[in-house]
Design an enzyme around this catalytic site. Structure first.
Site, mmCIF file in Angstrom:
data_model
loop_
_atom_site.group_PDB
_atom_site.id
_atom_site.type_symbol
_atom_site.label_atom_id
_atom_site.label_comp_id
_atom_site.label_asym_id
_atom_site.label_seq_id
_atom_site.Cartn_x
_atom_site.Cartn_y
_atom_site.Cartn_z
ATOM 1 N N THR A 73 1.862 24.281 34.365
ATOM 2 C CA THR A 73 1.128 25.529 34.244
ATOM 3 C C THR A 73 2.288 26.504 35.058
ATOM 4 O O THR A 73 2.187 27.806 34.548
ATOM 5 C CB THR A 73 -0.181 25.493 34.796
ATOM 6 O OG1 THR A 73 -0.905 24.308 34.043
ATOM 7 C CG2 THR A 73 -0.903 26.707 34.901
ATOM 8 N N ASN A 140 0.274 19.201 21.911
ATOM 9 C CA ASN A 140 -0.505 18.308 22.687
ATOM 10 C C ASN A 140 -1.677 17.476 21.946
ATOM 11 O O ASN A 140 -1.975 16.620 22.372
ATOM 12 C CB ASN A 140 -0.654 18.785 24.106
ATOM 13 C CG ASN A 140 -1.372 20.412 23.946
ATOM 14 O OD1 ASN A 140 -0.676 20.992 23.376
ATOM 15 N ND2 ASN A 140 -2.513 20.550 24.450
ATOM 16 N N GLN A 168 5.100 17.539 26.574
ATOM 17 C CA GLN A 168 4.685 16.299 25.920
ATOM 18 C C GLN A 168 5.892 15.552 25.442
ATOM 19 O O GLN A 168 5.764 14.540 24.905
ATOM 20 C CB GLN A 168 3.951 16.814 24.942
ATOM 21 C CG GLN A 168 2.362 17.415 25.135
ATOM 22 C CD GLN A 168 1.464 16.197 26.257
ATOM 23 O OE1 GLN A 168 1.584 15.090 26.024
ATOM 24 N NE2 GLN A 168 0.512 16.849 26.684
ATOM 25 N N SER A 188 7.316 18.292 32.581
ATOM 26 C CA SER A 188 6.436 17.504 33.516
ATOM 27 C C SER A 188 6.550 16.230 33.747
ATOM 28 O O SER A 188 6.878 15.394 32.704
ATOM 29 C CB SER A 188 5.048 18.142 33.145
ATOM 30 O OG SER A 188 3.921 17.585 34.010
ATOM 31 N N ALA A 189 6.047 15.590 34.987
ATOM 32 C CA ALA A 189 6.202 14.317 35.212
ATOM 33 C C ALA A 189 5.110 13.626 34.711
ATOM 34 O O ALA A 189 5.227 12.457 34.149
ATOM 35 C CB ALA A 189 6.427 14.070 36.587
ATOM 36 N N HIS A 190 3.826 13.956 34.876
ATOM 37 C CA HIS A 190 2.663 13.187 34.657
ATOM 38 C C HIS A 190 2.138 12.806 33.346
ATOM 39 O O HIS A 190 1.094 12.072 33.209
ATOM 40 C CB HIS A 190 1.351 13.884 35.670
ATOM 41 C CG HIS A 190 0.671 14.918 35.057
ATOM 42 N ND1 HIS A 190 -0.487 14.924 34.487
ATOM 43 C CD2 HIS A 190 0.898 16.213 34.991
ATOM 44 C CE1 HIS A 190 -0.883 16.008 33.850
ATOM 45 N NE2 HIS A 190 -0.076 16.821 34.470
ATOM 46 N N THR A 227 7.514 24.407 50.320
ATOM 47 C CA THR A 227 8.172 23.175 50.638
ATOM 48 C C THR A 227 8.122 22.166 49.400
ATOM 49 O O THR A 227 6.885 21.959 48.768
ATOM 50 C CB THR A 227 7.443 22.502 51.886
ATOM 51 O OG1 THR A 227 7.621 23.100 52.934
ATOM 52 C CG2 THR A 227 8.243 21.210 52.392
ATOM 53 N N CYS A 314 -7.793 19.770 28.853
ATOM 54 C CA CYS A 314 -7.296 20.326 30.051
ATOM 55 C C CYS A 314 -8.177 21.042 30.864
ATOM 56 O O CYS A 314 -7.839 21.473 32.070
ATOM 57 C CB CYS A 314 -5.955 21.342 29.934
ATOM 58 S SG CYS A 314 -4.681 20.198 29.553
#
Ligand code: PLP
Length: 380
Positions: A73, A140, A168, A188-190, A227, A314
């Protein structure tokens, strides 16, 4: 007897893959601030830079092109808000693109669920300043792949830059950024087994830079303050090193998914698989059960131990009419009865078999209820 849970909502998020979990656990604990100049900080910096190299090698770009951020996002908002000129987004983008800037112009899609290139060209022809076109890699909800090469070729003719939200695609479809020929990519990783809390905006070498969304420290080449989430970055890179395995499993998923759809449609020809004939992600099925609302189905599946979703899930449990299916001009009775089934790294063939049995059970019950209602109405 305990119910076996079967998770078929990987396009919302995937459970953490063991490879990512191991890397995550191994790096959680020590003080890891890559901006610190002491030994601990330098160690953290090395972890991040090694991870950047691993990820870049896996997705086919230069390490320096990757800007780590906290979510897709955020990456989408960063690139869309960076563009000084007009922004064109396809009508089937995720809400994080659709709603990133209020002035975005919407490119229609065809009934097949792909961006309408004729409409795109006429929109581009009316714009006389540099602009940005944002078209996703794969949708998606339907899994339908977008004609990115054609989009890019058109955009180039009109001097426009191209962004693709490839959230995706990572871990689900072969993806080499250098071959995509776009200017900016969100990853994105998840959605494929990596941790939540890390994503990336890839900014190709030589293209206009971005305007940081978050300002503060000079992290990520002064492009994204805050960070770095070192353990999550390390875990994502570890998963990226296993990309080939993830993609091999996707090929299996494609076979099981296709068999599931074929058996289901043979048994119930009134059902509809949206985008079945189109090039799609091999893990996704968007499936309408005639006459049964998507929300009713998701609850019924959940009670039977299967997690699927109604449209795009989402927005914290909120179920609305899918803007994707509406953009494809699907009749209301199809859009309202379509659920999304999305498999992933921990899916086994039996998950699809079980899904088929339970789908038929839920449908048979709905038909029986409807017949009883009609009988009662006549009796009253
Ligand atoms: N883009 C696409 C295509 C998505 O499917 C999603 C989430 O479902 C996002 C962006 C946003 O991802 P996140 O909620 O992790 O920021």
């Amino acid at each position: 007897m305990t119910l076996t849970r079967r998770y078929l909502d990987h396009n919302a998020t995937s459970p953490l893959h063991p490879v990512a979990r191991e890397a995550l656990c191994a790096s959680y604990g020590p003080a890891l601030n890559p901006s610190s100049v002491h030994g601990e900080g330098r160690y953290a910096r090395k972890l991040v830079e090694d991870a950047r190299e691993q990820l870049a090698a896996a997705i086919g770009c230069f390490p320096r092109e990757i800007i780590f951020c906290g979510s897709a996002t955020e990456a989408n908002a960063t690139i869309l808000r960076s563009c000084p000129g007009p922004v064109l987004v396809s009508a089937i983008e995720h809400a994080s693109v659709m709603r990133a800037i209020p002035s975005a112009q919407v490119i229609p899609v065809t009934a097949e669920g792909v961006v309408n290139l004729v409409a795109l060209e006429s929109m581009l022809a009316k714009i006389s300043q540099p602009c940005l076109v944002s078209v996703m890699f794969a949708n998606n909800e339907t899994g339908i792949l977008q004609p990115l090469k054609d989009v890019t070729a058109l955009a180039r003719q009109y001097g426009a830059k191209v962004h693709t939200d490839a959230v995706q695609a990572f871990g689900k479809h072969p993806l080499t950024i250098a071959e995509l020929e776009v200017d900016y990519v969100t990853l994105s990783a998840h959605k494929a087994g990596g941790p939540v809390g890390v994503a990336a905006l890839v900014v190709r070498q030589g293209v206009p830079g971005i305007e940081p969304l978050l300002k503060g420290g000079g992290q990520e080449f002064n492009q994204r303050a805050g960070t770095e989430n070192v353990p999550a970055i390390v875990a994502w890179a570890a998963l990226a090193e296993n990309l080939e395995h993830l993609l091999m499993h996707q090929r299996e998923l494609g076979k099981w998914r296709d068999a599931f759809e074929a058996e289901l449609l043979a048994a119930c020809p009134q059902a509809k698989v949206i985008g079945r004939g189109a090039p799609r992600l091999s893990n996704t099925t968007c499936l309408s059960m005639p006459g049964v609302k998507a929300e009713t189905q998701t609850i019924a599946f959940d009670l039977e131990g299967i997690a699927v979703s109604a449209g795009s899930a989402c927005t914290s449990g909120k179920v609305g009419r899918s803007h994707v299916l509406s953009a494809m001009s699907l009749p209301g009775e199809i859009a309202e009865t379509a659920i999304r089934i999305s498999s992933g790294w921990n899916t086994v063939e039996e998950d699809y078999r079980s899904l088929l049995r339970i789908w038929q059970k839920i449908y048979a019950k709905a038909l029986a209820n409807r017949a009883a209602d009609i009988h009662n109405q006549h009796a009253a």
